[in-house]
Each structure stands twice: as C-alpha cells, then as structure tokens.
Design an enzyme around this catalytic site. Structure first.
Site, short mmCIF file in Angstrom:
data_model
loop_
_atom_site.label_atom_id
_atom_site.label_comp_id
_atom_site.label_asym_id
_atom_site.label_seq_id
_atom_site.Cartn_x
_atom_site.Cartn_y
_atom_site.Cartn_z
N GLU A 137 9.41 10.49 12.76
CA GLU A 137 9.08 10.79 11.36
C GLU A 137 8.70 9.51 10.61
OE1 GLU A 137 12.17 13.11 9.46
OE2 GLU A 137 12.50 14.31 11.26
N HIS A 160 12.42 6.45 8.93
CA HIS A 160 12.06 6.39 7.50
C HIS A 160 12.52 5.04 6.98
CE1 HIS A 160 10.88 10.58 7.35
NE2 HIS A 160 12.04 10.94 7.88
N ASP A 215 7.64 6.62 8.41
CA ASP A 215 6.99 6.19 7.16
C ASP A 215 7.68 4.92 6.71
OD1 ASP A 215 9.35 7.35 6.04
OD2 ASP A 215 8.26 9.09 5.30
N GLU A 217 20.31 15.26 12.62
CA GLU A 217 21.10 14.58 11.58
C GLU A 217 22.58 14.97 11.57
OE1 GLU A 217 18.94 15.33 7.94
OE2 GLU A 217 17.15 14.30 8.68
N ASN A 259 17.79 14.31 17.11
CA ASN A 259 16.94 13.59 16.16
C ASN A 259 17.77 13.13 14.96
OD1 ASN A 259 14.13 12.95 15.33
ND2 ASN A 259 14.46 14.46 13.71
O1 G3I Z 1 7.68 25.40 -1.05
C1 G3I Z 1 8.46 25.25 -2.24
C2 G3I Z 1 7.66 25.56 -3.45
O2 G3I Z 1 7.28 26.90 -3.42
C3 G3I Z 1 8.47 25.25 -4.69
O3 G3I Z 1 7.71 25.44 -5.84
C4 G3I Z 1 8.97 23.82 -4.66
C5 G3I Z 1 9.88 23.50 -5.84
O4 G3I Z 1 10.79 22.48 -5.51
O5 G3I Z 1 9.71 23.64 -3.49
C6 G3I Z 1 8.95 23.83 -2.31
O6 G3I Z 1 9.75 23.58 -1.18
C7 G3I Z 1 10.00 22.22 -0.91
C8 G3I Z 1 9.48 21.89 0.47
O7 G3I Z 1 9.80 20.57 0.81
C9 G3I Z 1 7.97 22.05 0.58
O8 G3I Z 1 7.32 21.12 -0.25
C10 G3I Z 1 11.49 21.97 -1.00
O9 G3I Z 1 11.93 22.12 -2.31
C11 G3I Z 1 11.81 20.59 -0.51
O10 G3I Z 1 13.21 20.45 -0.41
C12 G3I Z 1 11.20 20.36 0.84
O11 G3I Z 1 11.45 19.01 1.21
C13 G3I Z 1 11.35 18.74 2.58
C14 G3I Z 1 12.66 18.15 3.06
O12 G3I Z 1 12.53 17.79 4.42
C15 G3I Z 1 13.80 19.12 2.92
O13 G3I Z 1 14.96 18.65 3.51
C16 G3I Z 1 10.23 17.75 2.79
O14 G3I Z 1 8.96 18.39 2.51
C17 G3I Z 1 10.21 17.26 4.23
O15 G3I Z 1 9.29 16.18 4.35
C18 G3I Z 1 11.58 16.77 4.61
O16 G3I Z 1 11.55 16.37 5.96
C19 G3I Z 1 12.77 15.80 6.46
C20 G3I Z 1 12.90 16.19 7.92
O17 G3I Z 1 12.82 17.59 8.06
C21 G3I Z 1 14.18 15.65 8.53
N1 G3I Z 1 14.30 14.23 8.32
C22 G3I Z 1 14.13 13.77 6.94
C23 G3I Z 1 12.82 14.27 6.36
C24 G3I Z 1 12.60 13.74 4.97
O18 G3I Z 1 13.57 14.24 4.08
#
Ligand code: G3I
Length: 302
Positions: free
Chosen positions: A235, A206, A237, A127, A169
């Site tokens: 990725e 996405h 969806d 990105e 990516n």
């Molecule tokens: O694990 C903690 C948890 O302990 C806490 O209670 C909770 C509260 O917000 O947060 C949890 O962490 C989160 C994590 O996902 C696991 O669920 C983060 O806040 C959250 O920011 C994180 O989001 C991820 C995101 O990337 C972050 O940028 C998404 O799961 C994940 O699907 C997403 O994936 C990205 C790719 O890496 C890159 N391309 C876009 C894609 C979608 O955004």
C-alpha cells in the site's frame, strides 16, 4: 521499459495500484491505471462491509467491477481483505465469541469461493498487531474470540482456495527495530514452524513524518523472506513523494528475491486517502511526478 508494470516484469515482479471502482469512469484515471500497472488491489470494494453487508448475503457488485476491469486490462489481482477489525458491517461489529468466529470463517469461505482460482494473493488477515512498544495484539472483537483467530482464518482460507497465496498484511512493520515488526516476525516464524498455512507478508508502507521510511526496511524484507514466505509492498505512499525515498523502497524490493512486487495506494495525489500529503506518483492533472521517474528508473535497473 516505459511503463511501471513492464519495467517491474523484467525481474518477474509486478507494479500494482489500488483502484477505487467509482473512479474508473474518470478517463484520466482509467487511462493511467490501464497503462502503467500490472496488478490491482480494490481500495475498498472487497472489504467485509462491501462484500457481506447482511449476514450470509454476499454482494460482489462493486468488487466485480474492479476485478473485471483488472482482468479485462490484463492485470493480476490482490484480494484485500478478509478478516479485519475495521470496515466490518454493523451485524459483524455486534457479534462476539463463537458466533463471530463462525461468521469470520463463513465470510472467508463466501468471498474466496466467489473468486476461487482468480486471485494471486489474498490479504487474509489485516492489521492484527497494536502500535507502540507493547508488541501485543491489537484489541478487537476478533482478537477477543481467542488468540488463535489468525491461524483459524489462514486454515479456512487455504481450504477455500488452495491456489491463492495467503498473506498477513500490516502497517508500521517496515522498520526492523520496531516492536510491532518483531511481534509480526515471531508470529510468522511460529506459523511456519507449526505448519499454519501462510505464504506471504504484506508491508503496507504508508510512510509519513510520524513513521518515516528507514533504510533497514531491506533487512526486514530479507529477514521475513528467510522464514520461507514471500514479501510484498502492498500500500505504498510517501508523504511528500520524495523521489529518492520511492527509489529506495523499489530497490529494497528488487534486492530481495522473494519480494513479489510493489503496489502504490492510488493513482494521482487527489485519489489518495491522504491527499494533503501529496504522496503518490501522479499529479492531479495526470502528469508524472519526479517520483514516477525515480521509480521507473529503479525498476529499469538504475
Ligand atoms: O463511499 C462513501 C461515500 O458514499 C460517503 O459519502 C463518504 C462519506 O464519508 O464515505 C465513503 O466511504 C469512504 C470510503 O473510504 C470510500 O471513499 C469511507 O468513509 C472511508 O472510511 C473509506 O476510507 C478507506 C479506509 O481504508 C477505511 O478504513 C480508504 O478509502 C482506504 O484507502 C483505506 O485503505 C486502508 C487499507 O484498506 C488498509 N491499510 C490502511 C489503508 C489506509 O487507511
């Protein structure tokens, strides 16, 4: 064939999924994931904040949980991701200049050494381009270390694990007419011309109402492949999970010989980062959605 992975394998491709390690104890989730997919991407566990929470102190506990599950279940692994403006640990967010540049290189070396010889593809840089019509790089602490940060990352990655395919990516780069797509194309063309080591380009895919699927995605994949890199849908969806749109994306990959495979960004809708979009192939109870059948049929040749 009766599963997505086996159906994709008929043409030498994979059909992969993003796995969240903390969901593997959910038997519905783990059963579907083990049965249907033959490639795995860690949804968050191999990112910078997870693998190097303190500078120079690497932690692979969560990453290895996903990696080991994948290998024990016979799947290949895509590594995601080594250099990114997001999900940086606090210590890295506060760095700049030469110190940040060196920290990026050290991070690439640390993570790739741990998985040396074990990762099919690494998303080396994620990105790096801005959205919108500028075609510019995204502003970030990494970009402010100098425009050459991306090629420096790829050169470090090649040296750290020569067996991994090295990918760039990004998202909103599927529509051939978009400035971001053209900017990424110009970078890859330049890297190939100058011998910067890049092997593949990942199209996150996405798709939603703001950035919908467009049939010119196949043109995009073909044009990048013609530069001499592999391509992958990394990725996927789709808001609403239209069966015909899912089939179209799969058919676009199947139409391009250098398209390595397709990865969906989660198992059930309830596992999605955008659960409210119901964008995936399985319902929350684990049953198959119409989009699943459309994808399976496409992978089976129609
Ligand atoms: O694990 C903690 C948890 O302990 C806490 O209670 C909770 C509260 O917000 O947060 C949890 O962490 C989160 C994590 O996902 C696991 O669920 C983060 O806040 C959250 O920011 C994180 O989001 C991820 C995101 O990337 C972050 O940028 C998404 O799961 C994940 O699907 C997403 O994936 C990205 C790719 O890496 C890159 N391309 C876009 C894609 C979608 O955004």
């Amino acid at each position: 064939e009766s599963t997505l992975g086996a159906a994709a394998a008929q043409s030498g491709r994979y059909f992969g999924v993003a796995i969240a390690g903390n969901r593997l104890s959910d038997s519905t989730y783990a059963t579907i994931a083990a049965r249907e997919f033959n490639s795995v991407t860690a949804e968050n566990e191999m990112k910078i904040d997870a693998t190097e929470p303190q500078r120079g102190q690497f932690n692979f506990t969560a990453a290895d949980r996903v990696y080991n599950w994948a290998v024990q279940n016979g799947k290949e692994v895509r590594g995601h991701t080594l250099a990114w403006h997001s999900q940086q640990p606090g210590w890295m967010q506060s760095l700049s200049g030469n110190a940040l540049r060196q920290a990026m290189i050290d991070h690439i070396n640390g993570v790739m050494s741990h998985y040396k010889g074990k990762i099919a593809q690494w998303d080396v840089v994620n990105e790096a381009f801005a959205d919108g019509s500028s075609g510019a790089r995204r502003d970030s602490n990494l970009q402010r270390t100098g425009n050459d940060w991306i090629e420096v990352a790829f050169r470090a990655a090649r040296a750290a694990d020569p067996s991994a395919k090295l990918c760039y990516n990004d998202y909103n780069v599927e529509n051939w007419t978009w400035a971001k797509t053209q900017a990424m194309y110009a970078m890859v063309r330049d890297f190939k011309q100058r011998g910067v080591p890049i092997d593949c380009v990942g199209f996150q895919s996405h798709f939603n109402s703001g950035s919908p699927y467009n049939a010119n995605f196949r043109t995009t994949l073909q044009n990048f492949a013609a530069l001499g890199v592999d391509v992958a849908v990394t990725e996927l969806d789709i808001q609403g999970a239209s069966p015909s749109t899912y089939a179209a994306v799969v058919n676009d990959c199947l139409a391009v010989s250098r398209c390595l495979g397709v990865t969906v960004w989660g198992v059930r809708d309830s596992d999605s980062w955008r659960a409210e979009h119901t964008p995936l192939l399985f319902n929350n109870d684990g049953s198959k959605k119409p989009a699943y059948t459309a994808v399976l049929n496409a992978l089976n040749g129609g």
